[in-house]
Design a protein around this motif. Structure first.
Motif, mmCIF file in Angstrom:
data_model
loop_
_atom_site.group_PDB
_atom_site.id
_atom_site.type_symbol
_atom_site.label_atom_id
_atom_site.label_comp_id
_atom_site.label_asym_id
_atom_site.label_seq_id
_atom_site.Cartn_x
_atom_site.Cartn_y
_atom_site.Cartn_z
ATOM 1 N N PRO A 1 34.582 -46.042 34.850
ATOM 2 C CA PRO A 1 34.755 -45.959 36.302
ATOM 3 C C PRO A 1 33.403 -45.980 37.018
ATOM 4 N N ASP A 2 33.409 -46.381 38.275
ATOM 5 C CA ASP A 2 32.184 -46.363 39.072
ATOM 6 C C ASP A 2 31.779 -44.937 39.442
ATOM 7 N N THR A 3 32.773 -44.071 39.607
ATOM 8 C CA THR A 3 32.562 -42.679 40.008
ATOM 9 C C THR A 3 33.200 -41.776 38.971
ATOM 10 N N LEU A 4 32.613 -40.624 38.733
ATOM 11 C CA LEU A 4 33.206 -39.629 37.850
ATOM 12 C C LEU A 4 34.676 -39.468 38.233
ATOM 13 N N THR A 5 35.562 -39.551 37.246
ATOM 14 C CA THR A 5 36.998 -39.494 37.506
ATOM 15 C C THR A 5 37.625 -38.384 36.684
ATOM 16 N N MET A 6 38.384 -37.518 37.380
ATOM 17 C CA MET A 6 39.101 -36.454 36.696
ATOM 18 C C MET A 6 40.584 -36.773 36.731
ATOM 19 N N TYR A 7 41.169 -36.942 35.557
ATOM 20 C CA TYR A 7 42.607 -37.157 35.444
ATOM 21 C C TYR A 7 43.270 -35.794 35.397
ATOM 22 N N SER A 8 44.326 -35.642 36.191
ATOM 23 C CA SER A 8 44.889 -34.332 36.458
ATOM 24 C C SER A 8 46.390 -34.430 36.669
ATOM 25 N N THR A 9 47.017 -33.274 36.898
ATOM 26 C CA THR A 9 48.375 -33.181 37.421
ATOM 27 C C THR A 9 48.341 -32.157 38.549
ATOM 28 N N SER A 10 49.364 -32.154 39.371
ATOM 29 C CA SER A 10 49.393 -31.240 40.512
ATOM 30 C C SER A 10 49.546 -29.783 40.081
ATOM 31 N N TRP A 11 50.096 -29.538 38.915
ATOM 32 C CA TRP A 11 50.402 -28.176 38.462
ATOM 33 C C TRP A 11 49.410 -27.615 37.448
ATOM 34 N N CYS A 12 48.367 -28.347 37.101
ATOM 35 C CA CYS A 12 47.431 -27.947 36.043
ATOM 36 C C CYS A 12 46.393 -26.945 36.561
ATOM 37 N N GLY A 13 46.454 -25.724 36.078
ATOM 38 C CA GLY A 13 45.498 -24.695 36.471
ATOM 39 C C GLY A 13 44.081 -24.994 36.022
ATOM 40 N N TYR A 14 43.926 -25.537 34.819
ATOM 41 C CA TYR A 14 42.593 -25.886 34.320
ATOM 42 C C TYR A 14 41.970 -26.976 35.197
ATOM 43 N N CYS A 15 42.810 -27.890 35.675
ATOM 44 C CA CYS A 15 42.335 -28.961 36.560
ATOM 45 C C CYS A 15 41.852 -28.385 37.879
#
Length: 87
Positions: free
Chosen positions: A8-22
């Motif tokens: 990716p061009d920019t740091l990308t964090m893959y997540s979910t709406s319910w993920c506390g660690y995210c």
């Protein structure tokens, strides 16, 4: 750390709406002033496929994808900083 052929061009964090660690990592990145984008893998099938490709078929989040192609799963802020410094 796993490399991807399409970084990716920019740091990308893959997540979910319910993920506390995210949520925790997102807050830490914001406090540290690190520019990043968040992609919800439940809303973006291609993102879920990428996450599975670097996590042995699992949809483990947060998975962070760096501009150098590296990916880290559930990294600490220190690990993100170290990988960005290597870029």
């Amino acid at each position: 750390m796993t490399a991807s052929s399409k970084a990716p061009d920019t740091l990308t964090m893959y997540s979910t709406s319910w993920c506390g660690y995210c949520a925790r990592l997102k807050a830490q990145l914001e406090r540290d002033g690190i520019t990043f984008v968040v992609v919800d893998i439940e809303q973006t099938p291609a993102a879920a496929e990428f996450v599975m490709s670097v996590n042995g078929g699992n949809q483990t989040v947060p998975t962070v994808h760096f501009p150098n192609g590296a990916a880290l799963t559930n990294p600490t802020l220190a690990e993100v900083r170290a990988e960005l410094a290597a870029v």
